[in-house]
Write a protein that holds these residues in place. Structure first.
Motif, PDB file in Angstrom:
ATOM      1  N   GLU A   1       0.862  -1.178   0.000  1.00 52.55           N
ATOM      2  CA  GLU A   1       0.000   0.000   0.000  1.00 52.55           C
ATOM      3  C   GLU A   1       0.898   1.228   0.000  1.00 52.55           C
ATOM      4  O   GLU A   1       1.800   1.354   0.822  1.00 52.55           O
ATOM      5  CB  GLU A   1      -0.898  -0.040   1.238  1.00 52.55           C
ATOM      6  CG  GLU A   1      -2.168   0.753   1.141  1.00 52.55           C
ATOM      7  CD  GLU A   1      -1.958   2.204   1.517  1.00 52.55           C
ATOM      8  OE1 GLU A   1      -2.614   3.052   0.923  1.00 52.55           O
ATOM      9  OE2 GLU A   1      -1.130   2.475   2.384  1.00 52.55           O
ATOM     10  N   ASN A   2       0.693   2.131  -0.955  1.00 54.76           N
ATOM     11  CA  ASN A   2       1.626   3.228  -1.188  1.00 54.76           C
ATOM     12  C   ASN A   2       1.804   4.182  -0.024  1.00 54.76           C
ATOM     13  O   ASN A   2       2.916   4.554   0.305  1.00 54.76           O
ATOM     14  CB  ASN A   2       1.215   4.012  -2.440  1.00 54.76           C
ATOM     15  CG  ASN A   2       1.528   3.249  -3.698  1.00 54.76           C
ATOM     16  OD1 ASN A   2       2.422   2.417  -3.719  1.00 54.76           O
ATOM     17  ND2 ASN A   2       0.772   3.514  -4.743  1.00 54.76           N
ATOM     18  N   SER A   3       0.735   4.632   0.595  1.00 56.20           N
ATOM     19  CA  SER A   3       0.875   5.676   1.607  1.00 56.20           C
ATOM     20  C   SER A   3       1.531   5.179   2.889  1.00 56.20           C
ATOM     21  O   SER A   3       2.248   5.913   3.551  1.00 56.20           O
ATOM     22  CB  SER A   3      -0.482   6.307   1.915  1.00 56.20           C
ATOM     23  OG  SER A   3      -1.340   5.357   2.506  1.00 56.20           O
ATOM     24  N   SER A   4       1.306   3.927   3.255  1.00 54.87           N
ATOM     25  CA  SER A   4       1.829   3.415   4.524  1.00 54.87           C
ATOM     26  C   SER A   4       3.033   2.501   4.351  1.00 54.87           C
ATOM     27  O   SER A   4       3.786   2.297   5.295  1.00 54.87           O
ATOM     28  CB  SER A   4       0.747   2.635   5.256  1.00 54.87           C
ATOM     29  OG  SER A   4       0.476   1.431   4.564  1.00 54.87           O
ATOM     30  N   GLY A   5       3.176   1.907   3.176  1.00 53.01           N
ATOM     31  CA  GLY A   5       4.248   0.935   2.968  1.00 53.01           C
ATOM     32  C   GLY A   5       3.889  -0.458   3.468  1.00 53.01           C
ATOM     33  O   GLY A   5       4.724  -1.353   3.453  1.00 53.01           O
ATOM     34  N   LEU A   6       2.633  -0.665   3.898  1.00 51.24           N
ATOM     35  CA  LEU A   6       2.216  -1.982   4.383  1.00 51.24           C
ATOM     36  C   LEU A   6       2.195  -2.975   3.229  1.00 51.24           C
ATOM     37  O   LEU A   6       1.554  -2.747   2.213  1.00 51.24           O
ATOM     38  CB  LEU A   6       0.827  -1.915   5.018  1.00 51.24           C
ATOM     39  CG  LEU A   6       0.241  -3.272   5.424  1.00 51.24           C
ATOM     40  CD1 LEU A   6       0.995  -3.834   6.625  1.00 51.24           C
ATOM     41  CD2 LEU A   6      -1.230  -3.160   5.726  1.00 51.24           C
ATOM     42  N   ASP A   7       2.885  -4.072   3.387  1.00 51.41           N
ATOM     43  CA  ASP A   7       2.887  -5.142   2.391  1.00 51.41           C
ATOM     44  C   ASP A   7       1.774  -6.118   2.764  1.00 51.41           C
ATOM     45  O   ASP A   7       1.834  -6.779   3.799  1.00 51.41           O
ATOM     46  CB  ASP A   7       4.236  -5.846   2.367  1.00 51.41           C
ATOM     47  CG  ASP A   7       4.353  -6.846   1.246  1.00 51.41           C
ATOM     48  OD1 ASP A   7       3.433  -7.680   1.084  1.00 51.41           O
ATOM     49  OD2 ASP A   7       5.357  -6.818   0.522  1.00 51.41           O
ATOM     50  N   HIS A   8       0.747  -6.198   1.930  1.00 46.46           N
ATOM     51  CA  HIS A   8      -0.430  -7.018   2.237  1.00 46.46           C
ATOM     52  C   HIS A   8      -0.155  -8.511   2.136  1.00 46.46           C
ATOM     53  O   HIS A   8      -0.966  -9.307   2.600  1.00 46.46           O
ATOM     54  CB  HIS A   8      -1.597  -6.631   1.326  1.00 46.46           C
ATOM     55  CG  HIS A   8      -2.169  -5.294   1.662  1.00 46.46           C
ATOM     56  ND1 HIS A   8      -3.349  -5.135   2.345  1.00 46.46           N
ATOM     57  CD2 HIS A   8      -1.712  -4.046   1.426  1.00 46.46           C
ATOM     58  CE1 HIS A   8      -3.608  -3.858   2.515  1.00 46.46           C
ATOM     59  NE2 HIS A   8      -2.629  -3.166   1.961  1.00 46.46           N
ATOM     60  N   ILE A   9       0.954  -8.905   1.523  1.00 46.40           N
ATOM     61  CA  ILE A   9       1.329 -10.321   1.495  1.00 46.40           C
ATOM     62  C   ILE A   9       2.091 -10.669   2.765  1.00 46.40           C
ATOM     63  O   ILE A   9       1.746 -11.591   3.496  1.00 46.40           O
ATOM     64  CB  ILE A   9       2.180 -10.656   0.250  1.00 46.40           C
ATOM     65  CG1 ILE A   9       1.336 -10.531  -1.021  1.00 46.40           C
ATOM     66  CG2 ILE A   9       2.778 -12.055   0.360  1.00 46.40           C
ATOM     67  CD1 ILE A   9       2.100 -10.753  -2.302  1.00 46.40           C
ATOM     68  N   CYS A  10       3.131  -9.905   3.040  1.00 47.80           N
ATOM     69  CA  CYS A  10       4.023 -10.234   4.153  1.00 47.80           C
ATOM     70  C   CYS A  10       3.416  -9.975   5.524  1.00 47.80           C
ATOM     71  O   CYS A  10       3.926 -10.482   6.523  1.00 47.80           O
ATOM     72  CB  CYS A  10       5.331  -9.470   3.990  1.00 47.80           C
ATOM     73  SG  CYS A  10       6.255 -10.018   2.531  1.00 47.80           S
ATOM     74  N   GLN A  11       2.329  -9.221   5.605  1.00 46.55           N
ATOM     75  CA  GLN A  11       1.724  -8.936   6.906  1.00 46.55           C
ATOM     76  C   GLN A  11       1.236 -10.198   7.608  1.00 46.55           C
ATOM     77  O   GLN A  11       1.098 -10.218   8.824  1.00 46.55           O
ATOM     78  CB  GLN A  11       0.581  -7.950   6.765  1.00 46.55           C
ATOM     79  CG  GLN A  11      -0.650  -8.530   6.104  1.00 46.55           C
ATOM     80  CD  GLN A  11      -1.829  -7.579   6.126  1.00 46.55           C
ATOM     81  OE1 GLN A  11      -1.859  -6.633   6.886  1.00 46.55           O
ATOM     82  NE2 GLN A  11      -2.794  -7.845   5.273  1.00 46.55           N
ATOM     83  N   PHE A  12       0.989 -11.270   6.847  1.00 42.52           N
ATOM     84  CA  PHE A  12       0.499 -12.496   7.468  1.00 42.52           C
ATOM     85  C   PHE A  12       1.588 -13.194   8.275  1.00 42.52           C
ATOM     86  O   PHE A  12       1.311 -13.873   9.245  1.00 42.52           O
ATOM     87  CB  PHE A  12      -0.079 -13.449   6.419  1.00 42.52           C
ATOM     88  CG  PHE A  12      -1.265 -12.872   5.718  1.00 42.52           C
ATOM     89  CD1 PHE A  12      -2.432 -12.606   6.404  1.00 42.52           C
ATOM     90  CD2 PHE A  12      -1.206 -12.558   4.372  1.00 42.52           C
ATOM     91  CE1 PHE A  12      -3.535 -12.051   5.772  1.00 42.52           C
ATOM     92  CE2 PHE A  12      -2.297 -12.012   3.718  1.00 42.52           C
ATOM     93  CZ  PHE A  12      -3.452 -11.750   4.424  1.00 42.52           C
ATOM     94  N   LYS A  13       2.831 -13.033   7.854  1.00 46.41           N
ATOM     95  CA  LYS A  13       3.947 -13.640   8.582  1.00 46.41           C
ATOM     96  C   LYS A  13       4.651 -12.629   9.478  1.00 46.41           C
ATOM     97  O   LYS A  13       5.148 -12.974  10.541  1.00 46.41           O
ATOM     98  CB  LYS A  13       4.955 -14.236   7.608  1.00 46.41           C
ATOM     99  CG  LYS A  13       6.088 -14.944   8.309  1.00 46.41           C
ATOM    100  CD  LYS A  13       6.927 -15.749   7.378  1.00 46.41           C
ATOM    101  CE  LYS A  13       7.969 -16.502   8.178  1.00 46.41           C
ATOM    102  NZ  LYS A  13       8.672 -17.455   7.374  1.00 46.41           N
TER     103      LYS A  13
END
Length: 182
Positions: free
Chosen positions: A119-131
């Motif tokens: 996600e561009n504004s926060s840098g949250l990686d929606h794939i890696c957030q699970f691990k």
């Protein structure tokens, strides 16, 4: 060039998309991924803020019939194995990848138009957030999933949440803000 022949006065909606990753709650906002109300090119050049717009509900200011909406998509591992080399599969994108080209993106992934799940504004990686659950001041690019199998499983899971939120957000305000979603 087909893009230069586009006539915005003849389109069904003033904009299409969004196509990148969004936080799930954003799909419940009006015009997710865009400003509400929509700003004209002239207003954007003049740095007008949506909060400064008069007549926010006037025609053309919001999208009631979105002709094209979506999010990123990622094939299952069995499909990836059909068109990517073993080297490319082993070089799956790092956590926090923001670029379609460059960064940790292997040439074969880029050739097939890889879209990042960050996600561009926060840098949250929606794939890696699970691990690697996000923490304050945490740089997700310091992490990497353990295998292509784990990476593609998490990508399928992230897609599920994106499309689930997309459909729920649009149908939540159906007939009030929207007349259809495809």
């Amino acid at each position: 060039d087909a893009g230069s022949a586009s006539d915005n006065s003849r389109t069904l909606a003033p904009k299409d998309g969004p196509y990148g990753m969004l936080f799930e709650k954003v799909f419940f906002d009006r015009n997710p991924g865009f400003t509400s109300p929509l700003l004209s090119e002239d207003e954007m050049k003049r740095n007008v803020k949506p909060s400064d717009v008069q007549n926010k509900d006037s025609p053309g200011r919001n999208i009631g019939f979105q002709t094209e909406v979506g999010s990123v998509s990622h094939p299952e591992l069995e499909s990836l194995e059909r068109f990517l080399s073993r080297d490319a599969l082993d070089a799956y994108p790092d956590c926090g990848e923001k670029a379609e080209y460059g960064g940790s993106i292997h040439d074969e992934w880029a050739y097939f138009k890889y879209s990042p799940f960050t996600e561009n504004s926060s840098g949250l990686d929606h794939i890696c957030q699970f691990k690697f659950p996000p923490h304050e001041n945490d740089n997700s690019s310091d992490h990497r999933m353990d295998s292509i199998e784990e990476y593609t499983w998490a990508a399928q899971f992230a897609q599920y949440f994106q499309y689930k939120s997309l459909m729920e957000g649009y149908t939540y305000r159906m007939w009030e803000w929207y007349s259809a979603v495809f």
